[in-house]
Design a protein around this motif. Sequence first.
Motif, PDB file in Angstrom:
ATOM      1  N   GLY A 158      86.427 -13.609  26.424  1.00  0.00           N
ATOM      2  CA  GLY A 158      86.209 -13.522  27.390  1.00  0.00           C
ATOM      3  C   GLY A 158      87.033 -13.331  28.872  1.00  0.00           C
ATOM      4  N   ILE A 159      87.898 -12.529  28.920  1.00  0.00           N
ATOM      5  CA  ILE A 159      88.841 -12.549  29.109  1.00  0.00           C
ATOM      6  C   ILE A 159      88.394 -11.459  30.394  1.00  0.00           C
ATOM      7  N   ASP A 160      87.963 -11.561  31.652  1.00  0.00           N
ATOM      8  CA  ASP A 160      88.272 -10.593  32.379  1.00  0.00           C
ATOM      9  C   ASP A 160      89.011 -10.313  33.217  1.00  0.00           C
ATOM     10  N   THR A 161      89.883  -8.596  32.943  1.00  0.00           N
ATOM     11  CA  THR A 161      91.091  -8.894  33.561  1.00  0.00           C
ATOM     12  C   THR A 161      91.322  -8.983  34.903  1.00  0.00           C
ATOM     13  N   ASP A 162      89.947  -8.038  35.885  1.00  0.00           N
ATOM     14  CA  ASP A 162      90.978  -8.111  37.052  1.00  0.00           C
ATOM     15  C   ASP A 162      90.113  -9.557  37.984  1.00  0.00           C
ATOM     16  N   HIS A 163      89.550 -10.549  37.893  1.00  0.00           N
ATOM     17  CA  HIS A 163      89.564 -12.077  37.896  1.00  0.00           C
ATOM     18  C   HIS A 163      91.108 -12.456  37.186  1.00  0.00           C
ATOM     19  N   ALA A 164      91.299 -11.852  35.885  1.00  0.00           N
ATOM     20  CA  ALA A 164      92.280 -12.735  35.837  1.00  0.00           C
ATOM     21  C   ALA A 164      93.540 -12.029  37.278  1.00  0.00           C
ATOM     22  N   ILE A 166      93.600 -11.260  39.726  1.00  0.00           N
ATOM     23  CA  ILE A 166      93.248 -11.713  41.021  1.00  0.00           C
ATOM     24  C   ILE A 166      93.740 -13.402  41.217  1.00  0.00           C
ATOM     25  N   GLU A 167      93.202 -13.886  40.156  1.00  0.00           N
ATOM     26  CA  GLU A 167      94.117 -15.453  39.752  1.00  0.00           C
ATOM     27  C   GLU A 167      95.410 -15.478  39.909  1.00  0.00           C
ATOM     28  N   GLN A 168      95.905 -14.617  39.224  1.00  0.00           N
ATOM     29  CA  GLN A 168      97.480 -14.692  39.000  1.00  0.00           C
ATOM     30  C   GLN A 168      98.045 -14.827  40.029  1.00  0.00           C
ATOM     31  N   ALA A 171      97.794 -17.164  42.634  1.00  0.00           N
ATOM     32  CA  ALA A 171      98.758 -18.296  42.417  1.00  0.00           C
ATOM     33  C   ALA A 171     100.221 -18.545  41.905  1.00  0.00           C
ATOM     34  N   GLU A 172     100.129 -17.120  42.400  1.00  0.00           N
ATOM     35  CA  GLU A 172     101.491 -16.567  42.768  1.00  0.00           C
ATOM     36  C   GLU A 172     101.800 -16.821  44.360  1.00  0.00           C
ATOM     37  N   ALA A 173     101.143 -16.285  45.136  1.00  0.00           N
ATOM     38  CA  ALA A 173     101.181 -16.643  46.449  1.00  0.00           C
ATOM     39  C   ALA A 173     101.595 -18.113  46.652  1.00  0.00           C
ATOM     40  N   GLU A 174     100.411 -18.645  46.232  1.00  0.00           N
ATOM     41  CA  GLU A 174     100.850 -20.660  46.630  1.00  0.00           C
ATOM     42  C   GLU A 174     101.957 -21.297  45.922  1.00  0.00           C
ATOM     43  N   ARG A 175     102.216 -20.277  45.093  1.00  0.00           N
ATOM     44  CA  ARG A 175     104.191 -20.955  44.414  1.00  0.00           C
ATOM     45  C   ARG A 175     104.613 -20.098  45.988  1.00  0.00           C
ATOM     46  N   GLU A 176     105.015 -18.996  46.465  1.00  0.00           N
ATOM     47  CA  GLU A 176     105.406 -18.882  47.109  1.00  0.00           C
ATOM     48  C   GLU A 176     105.747 -19.524  48.515  1.00  0.00           C
TER      49      GLU A 176
END
Length: 187
Positions: A158-164, A166-168, A171-176
């Motif tokens: 059930g993994i949509d790589t496009d959404h995964a 985008i979410e990654q 998450a990286e932008a929020e960490r930065e």
Amino acid sequence: MVARFEKLLLWLIETICLILLITLAVSVIYSTTMRYLGASPSWYDEIASVLLAWLTYFGATYALFMRHHMSFGGLVMALPRPAAIGFALLSEVLVIGFFAVVAWYGNAILAVAKWDSLLSIRWMTLDIVQSVIPITAVLMIIGTLLTMPRALRNAASGIDTDHAEIEQAIAEAERENADAARKGGLK
């Protein structure tokens, strides 16, 4: 063993893309400079077109290997798991079938194209120019076969790589941003 072969092919395709890109850039800069100096090369238009076409085909092959081509991940993930796996498998088979047809007829065209050449570079026959079609079609079949298990696992999980992705990225932008705010608050 399969992963090593996939990485080797991916490296080869990246290298070809880089060589084509550099060659295209150098030929454009050279011809622009020569045109400015009043001695425009006659071969520029045809060579630039051929290089761009080859770069496009090999770039598409690279995108297929990386699974960054257009897909319907959201549609597959909206289906029940057995249907999602079946739909993903069907799409993989259709892609392989399409590129098999492209490789077959692309190869058939080469026999006809060998009797014609570029206008400005007479030694370069069109079978050399058009050989990119069956070559990249075969590479795309290989890429699909090598990455198919991963795509089917994603469909089953059930993994949509496009959404995964985008979410990654979010998450990286929020960490930065959090790191930048923390560093800014310390000053």
